[in-house]
Enzyme design. Sequence first.
Site, short mmCIF file in Angstrom:
data_model
loop_
_atom_site.label_atom_id
_atom_site.label_comp_id
_atom_site.label_asym_id
_atom_site.label_seq_id
_atom_site.Cartn_x
_atom_site.Cartn_y
_atom_site.Cartn_z
N TYR A 1 0.79 -1.23 0.00
CA TYR A 1 0.00 0.00 0.00
C TYR A 1 0.83 1.29 0.00
O TYR A 1 0.26 2.38 -0.01
CB TYR A 1 -0.93 0.01 1.22
N ASP B 1 -25.92 -2.34 -3.72
CA ASP B 1 -27.30 -1.86 -3.87
C ASP B 1 -27.38 -0.34 -3.66
O ASP B 1 -28.08 0.35 -4.39
CB ASP B 1 -28.24 -2.56 -2.89
N ARG C 1 -9.77 -11.59 -3.36
CA ARG C 1 -9.75 -10.18 -3.74
C ARG C 1 -10.06 -9.96 -5.22
O ARG C 1 -10.22 -8.84 -5.68
CB ARG C 1 -8.38 -9.56 -3.45
N HIS D 1 -15.29 -6.72 -2.09
CA HIS D 1 -15.30 -8.13 -2.47
C HIS D 1 -16.56 -8.87 -2.06
O HIS D 1 -16.80 -9.98 -2.51
CB HIS D 1 -14.06 -8.83 -1.89
N HIS E 1 -8.40 0.71 -6.55
CA HIS E 1 -7.64 -0.02 -5.53
C HIS E 1 -6.18 0.36 -5.64
O HIS E 1 -5.63 0.38 -6.75
CB HIS E 1 -7.80 -1.54 -5.71
N ILE E 2 -5.60 0.67 -4.51
CA ILE E 2 -4.20 1.08 -4.46
C ILE E 2 -3.32 -0.10 -4.89
O ILE E 2 -2.38 0.05 -5.66
CB ILE E 2 -3.85 1.54 -3.02
N SER E 3 -3.65 -1.27 -4.40
CA SER E 3 -2.87 -2.47 -4.72
C SER E 3 -3.47 -3.17 -5.94
O SER E 3 -4.58 -2.86 -6.37
CB SER E 3 -2.88 -3.43 -3.53
N ASN F 1 -13.09 3.69 -3.21
CA ASN F 1 -12.25 2.57 -2.79
C ASN F 1 -12.90 1.99 -1.54
O ASN F 1 -12.61 2.45 -0.43
CB ASN F 1 -10.81 2.99 -2.52
C1 DQA Z 1 -7.81 -2.22 -1.38
C2 DQA Z 1 -7.72 -3.71 -1.72
C3 DQA Z 1 -8.66 -4.53 -0.85
O1 DQA Z 1 -8.57 -5.89 -1.20
C4 DQA Z 1 -8.29 -4.37 0.60
O2 DQA Z 1 -9.19 -5.08 1.40
C5 DQA Z 1 -8.20 -2.94 1.01
C6 DQA Z 1 -7.60 -1.97 0.11
C7 DQA Z 1 -6.76 -1.40 -2.14
O3 DQA Z 1 -6.90 -0.18 -2.20
O4 DQA Z 1 -5.79 -1.96 -2.67
O5 DQA Z 1 -8.54 -2.59 2.14
O6 DQA Z 1 -9.09 -1.75 -1.76
#
Ligand code: DQA
Length: 141
Positions: free
Chosen positions: A19, A83, A107, A76, A96-98, A70
């Site tokens: 992250y 909804d 994920r 997930h 998503h950062i990752s 985010n």
């Molecule tokens: C996330 C990826 C998700 O899987 C994880 O649970 C997060 C951060 C990301 O920004 O990479 O909390 O959304």
Amino acid sequence: DVMHGVNLDQLGRRDPEVYGTFTLPELEVRIKGYAAELGFDVTFWQTNHEGEFCEELHRARDRADGLVLNPGAWTHYSYAIRDALEVCGLPAVEVHISEVDSRDDWRRLSVIRDICVGRVQGKGADGYRDALEILRRELGE
Ligand code: DQA
């Protein structure tokens, strides 16, 4: 609006390999810069409570033109957030950062993916610029 979900307030303490080392306030400063370049007036929101995230989606409808989301791990599995996003009806980009597709199997699923206008992953803080660009295109210049 830029909406951050569960555990995103812990950036800076979470695995830096995944992250980065930036905190949420630092990330928001960067996003503010990207938003200014693109002519967006941006509002930030973060909560660790799913119901609050849903209620903010309900409210956003009257206030915002589009969303960058985010939702963290809720992405997930939270059909409640899906909804609420559908009710909200605003164009939304999932960030998503990752790189969620190359981490744990669980994920890989996003329950909001098909109702978002775009998706960015694995680009760290810069991913938010890409998301705002997608939103800019979606809303027209
Ligand atoms: C996330 C990826 C998700 O899987 C994880 O649970 C997060 C951060 C990301 O920004 O990479 O909390 O959304």
